[in-house]
Design a protein around this motif. Structure first.
Motif, PDB file in Angstrom:
ATOM      1  N   ALA A 116     -48.452  -4.011 -40.035  1.00 58.48           N
ATOM      2  CA  ALA A 116     -47.354  -5.195 -39.461  1.00 58.48           C
ATOM      3  C   ALA A 116     -49.056  -6.080 -38.496  1.00 58.48           C
ATOM      4  N   GLY A 117     -50.426  -4.766 -38.631  1.00 53.39           N
ATOM      5  CA  GLY A 117     -51.078  -5.008 -37.841  1.00 53.39           C
ATOM      6  C   GLY A 117     -52.438  -5.943 -38.649  1.00 53.39           C
ATOM      7  N   GLY A 118     -52.114  -6.270 -40.016  1.00 55.12           N
ATOM      8  CA  GLY A 118     -52.840  -6.935 -41.085  1.00 55.12           C
ATOM      9  C   GLY A 118     -52.090  -7.860 -41.397  1.00 55.12           C
ATOM     10  N   LEU A 119     -51.043  -8.692 -40.985  1.00 54.60           N
ATOM     11  CA  LEU A 119     -50.058  -9.577 -41.414  1.00 54.60           C
ATOM     12  C   LEU A 119     -50.530 -11.297 -40.680  1.00 54.60           C
ATOM     13  N   LEU A 120     -50.598 -11.382 -39.762  1.00 52.28           N
ATOM     14  CA  LEU A 120     -51.253 -12.429 -39.790  1.00 52.28           C
ATOM     15  C   LEU A 120     -52.773 -13.132 -40.075  1.00 52.28           C
ATOM     16  N   ILE A 121     -53.681 -12.123 -40.176  1.00 49.28           N
ATOM     17  CA  ILE A 121     -54.459 -11.973 -40.505  1.00 49.28           C
ATOM     18  C   ILE A 121     -55.036 -12.212 -41.712  1.00 49.28           C
ATOM     19  N   GLN A 122     -54.292 -11.941 -42.636  1.00 49.62           N
ATOM     20  CA  GLN A 122     -53.851 -12.197 -44.198  1.00 49.62           C
ATOM     21  C   GLN A 122     -53.007 -13.121 -44.347  1.00 49.62           C
ATOM     22  N   PHE A 123     -52.265 -13.653 -43.406  1.00 51.20           N
ATOM     23  CA  PHE A 123     -51.151 -15.150 -43.935  1.00 51.20           C
ATOM     24  C   PHE A 123     -51.821 -15.838 -43.751  1.00 51.20           C
ATOM     25  N   ILE A 124     -53.314 -16.276 -42.930  1.00 49.53           N
ATOM     26  CA  ILE A 124     -53.909 -17.133 -42.557  1.00 49.53           C
ATOM     27  C   ILE A 124     -54.964 -16.901 -43.886  1.00 49.53           C
ATOM     28  N   LYS A 125     -55.538 -16.147 -44.334  1.00 47.07           N
ATOM     29  CA  LYS A 125     -56.942 -16.344 -45.133  1.00 47.07           C
ATOM     30  C   LYS A 125     -55.462 -16.919 -46.144  1.00 47.07           C
ATOM     31  N   ASN A 126     -55.041 -16.242 -46.681  1.00 51.95           N
ATOM     32  CA  ASN A 126     -53.617 -16.284 -48.254  1.00 51.95           C
ATOM     33  C   ASN A 126     -52.984 -17.542 -48.279  1.00 51.95           C
ATOM     34  N   PHE A 127     -52.991 -18.896 -46.926  1.00 56.18           N
ATOM     35  CA  PHE A 127     -52.815 -20.086 -46.441  1.00 56.18           C
ATOM     36  C   PHE A 127     -53.791 -20.658 -47.186  1.00 56.18           C
ATOM     37  N   PHE A 128     -55.169 -20.518 -46.844  1.00 50.89           N
ATOM     38  CA  PHE A 128     -56.192 -21.000 -47.276  1.00 50.89           C
ATOM     39  C   PHE A 128     -56.311 -20.854 -48.888  1.00 50.89           C
TER      40      PHE A 128
END
Length: 287
Positions: A116-128
């Motif tokens: 859960a703690g990694g979802l936001l940063i991974q969402f942003i990174k993987n959007f790019f």
């Protein structure tokens, strides 16, 4: 002709971006492991290239895949979210039944918290990242009428080759050992092969939905789940079995992802056949 030229420019930028980052880090040695300026350059140069190609070299923005295209595609969003958790669970179950993993340190609460703690940063990174690999490269190559095999191989090979500086320089040896007990060169080879196999399912979901968002969610889930599972020590794989059941790059794991990709391909082909046999009705105004 213009599309082929721009794709070639993109590929050159992709292949040199990491080595430019390695060179920068060589002259700036006092930087944190895994968070260096050179690694940042490696991450952003492909995206920067796609922006320039779209804005100034005629590629345009219409095929970037930013529209979510929810209509008729909700099921593929769900599939994209479930693929990595389901396959990971299957590999863990197989390993448990065969006695190939030690689960004594497994902590579902801790893993859930890390996920859960990694979802936001991974969402942003993987959007790019997905804006580059699916939103640009897959989109452009699919218009060149490559066969499915060559589309998978080309996109996956370039995606994998982009990671070579990461595997050989940026990634720590201890992290490599956590995934597979091999040297850097062999790890790079396994990583490239894995990405080619993964590309089948990424490509198929993209071709069916014409949007990058299911892929962003799928990639986000993989990074937020599989990496903590391995790197934080929740599982320990029996020595010699890592190459078979590593949740990121084991042979069994990778073959299961290939099966998923081929099943998705079969589904896409059937949908295409149905659309040819049963085209949508056309309406004309009678005066």
């Amino acid at each position: 002709m213009k599309s082929k030229r721009n794709v070639m420019i993109f590929v050159v930028v992709v292949l040199v971006s990491g080595w430019i980052g390695v060179l920068v880090d060589h002259f700036l040695p006092e930087q944190p492991q895994g968070d260096s300026l050179g690694m940042g350059i490696w991450l952003v140069l492909p995206l920067f290239a796609t922006i320039l190609l779209r804005a100034f070299m005629g590629d345009g923005w219409r095929d970037i895949g930013l529209s979510p295209n929810f209509k008729g595609n909700i099921k593929w969003y769900v599939v994209a979210l479930l693929i990595y958790p389901v396959i990971t669970f299957a590999v863990l179950l197989i390993s448990y039944l065969l006695g190939w993993m030690d689960f004594s340190d497994f902590n579902i609460k801790g893993l859930t918290s890390a996920f859960a703690g990694g979802l936001l940063i991974q969402f942003i990174k993987n959007f790019f990242e997905e804006s580059v690999w699916r939103g640009y490269l897959t989109s452009k190559l699919s218009k060149l009428k490559l066969s499915d095999f060559w589309l998978y191989l080309t996109v996956g090979g370039i995606w994998g080759a982009w990671h070579i500086p990461y595997f050989l320089v940026f990634l720590s040896q201890s992290d490599i050992a956590s995934f597979l007990p091999v040297n850097r060169w062999l790890f790079a080879l396994v990583g490239i092969i894995t990405m080619i196999f993964w590309t089948v399912m990424y490509t198929e979901i993209y071709l069916m939905t014409k949007t990058i968002w299911p892929l962003v969610l799928m990639h986000m889930t993989e990074d937020a789940l599989v990496n903590p599972l391995i790197l934080d020590g929740y599982i320990k794989i029996t020595q010699g079995k890592e190459i078979l059941v590593s949740p990121s790059a084991g042979i069994i794991t990778t073959l299961l992802y290939l099966v998923v990709g081929l099943l998705l391909r079969g589904r896409r082909k059937r949908l295409e056949e149905e659309s040819v046999l049963n085209p949508p009705p056309t309406f004309t105004n009678k005066v």
